[in-house]
Write an enzyme that holds these catalytic residues in place. Structure first.
Site, PDB file in Angstrom:
ATOM      1  N   ARG A 192      43.840  52.836  45.954  1.00 57.47           N
ATOM      2  CA  ARG A 192      43.796  51.513  45.329  1.00 57.47           C
ATOM      3  C   ARG A 192      45.108  51.189  44.592  1.00 57.47           C
ATOM      4  O   ARG A 192      45.672  50.111  44.793  1.00 57.47           O
ATOM      5  CB  ARG A 192      42.592  51.462  44.377  1.00 57.47           C
ATOM      6  CG  ARG A 192      41.801  50.202  44.466  1.00 57.47           C
ATOM      7  CD  ARG A 192      40.570  50.306  43.577  1.00 57.47           C
ATOM      8  NE  ARG A 192      39.395  50.715  44.298  1.00 57.47           N
ATOM      9  CZ  ARG A 192      38.633  49.903  45.035  1.00 57.47           C
ATOM     10  NH1 ARG A 192      38.935  48.628  45.150  1.00 57.47           N
ATOM     11  NH2 ARG A 192      37.573  50.357  45.653  1.00 57.47           N
ATOM     12  N   ASN A 252      38.860  34.382  38.572  1.00 56.87           N
ATOM     13  CA  ASN A 252      37.937  34.725  39.663  1.00 56.87           C
ATOM     14  C   ASN A 252      36.810  33.703  39.691  1.00 56.87           C
ATOM     15  O   ASN A 252      36.450  33.141  38.652  1.00 56.87           O
ATOM     16  CB  ASN A 252      37.350  36.120  39.441  1.00 56.87           C
ATOM     17  CG  ASN A 252      36.418  36.535  40.578  1.00 56.87           C
ATOM     18  OD1 ASN A 252      36.702  36.284  41.756  1.00 56.87           O
ATOM     19  ND2 ASN A 252      35.300  37.162  40.246  1.00 56.87           N
ATOM     20  N   HIS A 296      32.807  33.581  40.715  1.00 50.26           N
ATOM     21  CA  HIS A 296      31.706  34.493  41.009  1.00 50.26           C
ATOM     22  C   HIS A 296      30.426  33.676  41.177  1.00 50.26           C
ATOM     23  O   HIS A 296      30.134  32.800  40.358  1.00 50.26           O
ATOM     24  CB  HIS A 296      31.533  35.514  39.875  1.00 50.26           C
ATOM     25  CG  HIS A 296      30.455  36.507  40.162  1.00 50.26           C
ATOM     26  ND1 HIS A 296      30.641  37.551  41.052  1.00 50.26           N
ATOM     27  CD2 HIS A 296      29.185  36.602  39.719  1.00 50.26           C
ATOM     28  CE1 HIS A 296      29.509  38.246  41.131  1.00 50.26           C
ATOM     29  NE2 HIS A 296      28.611  37.681  40.338  1.00 50.26           N
ATOM     30  N   SER A 353      30.376  30.812  38.290  1.00 50.16           N
ATOM     31  CA  SER A 353      31.203  30.930  37.082  1.00 50.16           C
ATOM     32  C   SER A 353      32.663  31.126  37.477  1.00 50.16           C
ATOM     33  O   SER A 353      32.962  31.833  38.443  1.00 50.16           O
ATOM     34  CB  SER A 353      30.801  32.167  36.262  1.00 50.16           C
ATOM     35  OG  SER A 353      29.412  32.187  35.996  1.00 50.16           O
ATOM     36  N   GLU A 412      37.038  44.872  33.500  1.00 48.39           N
ATOM     37  CA  GLU A 412      35.591  45.011  33.650  1.00 48.39           C
ATOM     38  C   GLU A 412      35.120  44.113  34.803  1.00 48.39           C
ATOM     39  O   GLU A 412      35.355  42.893  34.763  1.00 48.39           O
ATOM     40  CB  GLU A 412      34.930  44.558  32.337  1.00 48.39           C
ATOM     41  CG  GLU A 412      33.479  44.911  32.249  1.00 48.39           C
ATOM     42  CD  GLU A 412      32.835  44.319  30.990  1.00 48.39           C
ATOM     43  OE1 GLU A 412      31.610  44.359  30.903  1.00 48.39           O
ATOM     44  OE2 GLU A 412      33.571  43.822  30.124  1.00 48.39           O
ATOM     45  N   LEU A 413      34.469  44.682  35.778  1.00 52.18           N
ATOM     46  CA  LEU A 413      34.091  43.935  36.988  1.00 52.18           C
ATOM     47  C   LEU A 413      33.216  42.731  36.631  1.00 52.18           C
ATOM     48  O   LEU A 413      32.157  42.891  36.018  1.00 52.18           O
ATOM     49  CB  LEU A 413      33.339  44.865  37.955  1.00 52.18           C
ATOM     50  CG  LEU A 413      32.939  44.221  39.287  1.00 52.18           C
ATOM     51  CD1 LEU A 413      34.147  43.909  40.154  1.00 52.18           C
ATOM     52  CD2 LEU A 413      31.944  45.089  40.036  1.00 52.18           C
ATOM     53  N   ASP A 414      33.676  41.532  37.030  1.00 53.79           N
ATOM     54  CA  ASP A 414      32.961  40.268  36.762  1.00 53.79           C
ATOM     55  C   ASP A 414      32.649  40.099  35.276  1.00 53.79           C
ATOM     56  O   ASP A 414      31.668  39.443  34.911  1.00 53.79           O
ATOM     57  CB  ASP A 414      31.654  40.188  37.590  1.00 53.79           C
ATOM     58  CG  ASP A 414      31.922  40.240  39.088  1.00 53.79           C
ATOM     59  OD1 ASP A 414      32.976  39.748  39.510  1.00 53.79           O
ATOM     60  OD2 ASP A 414      31.090  40.800  39.815  1.00 53.79           O
ATOM     61  N   GLN A 445      28.883  23.371  44.579  1.00 51.32           N
ATOM     62  CA  GLN A 445      29.364  23.271  43.190  1.00 51.32           C
ATOM     63  C   GLN A 445      30.643  24.082  42.989  1.00 51.32           C
ATOM     64  O   GLN A 445      31.527  23.680  42.233  1.00 51.32           O
ATOM     65  CB  GLN A 445      28.282  23.748  42.207  1.00 51.32           C
ATOM     66  CG  GLN A 445      27.026  22.926  42.243  1.00 51.32           C
ATOM     67  CD  GLN A 445      27.308  21.441  42.044  1.00 51.32           C
ATOM     68  OE1 GLN A 445      28.031  21.064  41.128  1.00 51.32           O
ATOM     69  NE2 GLN A 445      26.753  20.610  42.911  1.00 51.32           N
ATOM     70  N   GLU A 446      30.743  25.232  43.664  1.00 53.97           N
ATOM     71  CA  GLU A 446      31.960  26.046  43.543  1.00 53.97           C
ATOM     72  C   GLU A 446      33.195  25.222  43.910  1.00 53.97           C
ATOM     73  O   GLU A 446      34.247  25.337  43.286  1.00 53.97           O
ATOM     74  CB  GLU A 446      31.885  27.269  44.472  1.00 53.97           C
ATOM     75  CG  GLU A 446      30.855  28.301  44.064  1.00 53.97           C
ATOM     76  CD  GLU A 446      30.933  29.564  44.910  1.00 53.97           C
ATOM     77  OE1 GLU A 446      32.038  29.983  45.299  1.00 53.97           O
ATOM     78  OE2 GLU A 446      29.869  30.148  45.193  1.00 53.97           O
TER      79      GLU A 446
HETATM   80  C1  GAR Z   1      32.107  32.437  47.284  1.00 52.95           C
HETATM   81  O1  GAR Z   1      30.744  32.128  47.193  1.00 52.95           O
HETATM   82  C2  GAR Z   1      32.568  33.178  46.044  1.00 52.95           C
HETATM   83  O2  GAR Z   1      31.929  32.754  44.873  1.00 52.95           O
HETATM   84  C3  GAR Z   1      32.181  34.583  46.390  1.00 52.95           C
HETATM   85  O3  GAR Z   1      32.489  34.726  47.754  1.00 52.95           O
HETATM   86  C4  GAR Z   1      32.362  33.457  48.386  1.00 52.95           C
HETATM   87  C5  GAR Z   1      33.645  33.174  49.131  1.00 52.95           C
HETATM   88  O4  GAR Z   1      33.497  32.029  49.933  1.00 52.95           O
HETATM   89  N1  GAR Z   1      32.891  35.543  45.589  1.00 52.95           N
HETATM   90  C6  GAR Z   1      32.379  36.709  45.219  1.00 52.95           C
HETATM   91  O5  GAR Z   1      31.272  37.081  45.551  1.00 52.95           O
HETATM   92  C7  GAR Z   1      33.288  37.550  44.351  1.00 52.95           C
HETATM   93  N2  GAR Z   1      32.579  38.659  43.816  1.00 52.95           N
HETATM   94  P1  GAR Z   1      34.765  31.307  50.537  1.00 52.95           P
HETATM   95  O6  GAR Z   1      35.602  32.389  51.235  1.00 52.95           O
HETATM   96  O7  GAR Z   1      34.206  30.335  51.519  1.00 52.95           O
HETATM   97  O8  GAR Z   1      35.525  30.655  49.413  1.00 52.95           O
END
Ligand code: GAR
Length: 221
Positions: free
Chosen positions: A70, A112, A114, A141, A148-150, A178-179
């Protein structure tokens, strides 16, 4: 009002790139004062890279499998991002866990998205887990990334109802809509210098935030 300076944005993806598309569209229309300097994927040949090319944005691949561990992958990723002179780095469906070495390097300028109402449902399979837990409300969110993860300070959230008969796919689709509104908004706030992280405290328009902002407060339905 004066036009804000465009910030240089690097978007990290691992797949489909629909959030990336929302960002590219708003950058192209001028709603978002950003120049997308590059899109970087840790997975080869994913659809998000094609979206970047279509928008005339450099689409770069950095296969994590080519690195021994990593930290080595992250060192190469940092080098690639810093070549772009990024003001802000956003993870948009980037599905690699990042170590403290990486998150500290970009502290205060790494977002990020999530798919849950953090701190609920960190990690994977958030939609299934929200349904199984009997939640009546779910969402997405945007947060500053820490080691710390998420777990970093949450900037803004969007809420959707969980409806009777929902499965993970129908719920995911409702959240995703909504994202696509949420991410460009948070990026715009950063570009307009309305957001600041000091230690673990988040400031919005100079005020210390005691709870995440809510998308519905900033948009008409
Ligand atoms: C989205 O729903 C995002 O919130 C999630 O992956 C998807 C990506 O979609 N992210 C996570 O789960 C991060 N832990 P996209 O490639 O179509 O934007």
């Amino acid at each position: 009002m004066s036009t804000p300076r465009k910030i240089r944005l690097v978007v990290l993806i691992s797949g489909r790139g629909s959030n990336l598309q929302a960002i590219l569209d708003q950058a192209a229309s001028g709603e978002l004062p950003v120049e997308v300097a590059a899109v970087i994927s840790n997975r080869l040949g994913v659809h998000g890279l094609e979206r970047a090319r279509q928008a005339g944005v450099p689409a770069l691949e950095l296969d994590h499998k080519h690195f021994a561990d990593r930290p080595e992958f992250e060192a190469a990723l940092i080098e690639l991002i810093d070549q772009q002179q990024a003001d802000l780095v956003v993870l948009a469906g980037f599905m690699r866990v990042l170590t403290a070495g990486f998150t500290e390097h970009y502290r205060g300028r790494l977002f990020n998205i999530h798919p849950s109402l953090l701190p609920k449902f960190r990690g994977l399979h958030t939609h299934e887990r929200a349904i199984e837990a009997g939640e009546t409300e779910h969402g997405a969110s945007i947060h500053f990334v820490t080691a710390e993860l998420d777990g970093g300070p949450i900037i803004v959230q969007a809420r959707v109802p969980v409806l009777v008969g929902d499965d993970a796919d129908t719920l995911a689709a409702r959240v995703l809509e909504q994202e696509h509104r949420l991410y460009p908004l948070a990026i715009r706030w950063f570009a307009e210098q309305r957001l600041r992280l000091e230690g673990d405290q988040l400031y919005f328009d100079g005020q210390a935030l005691t709870a995440p902002l809510r998308l519905e407060s900033f948009t008409v339905a």
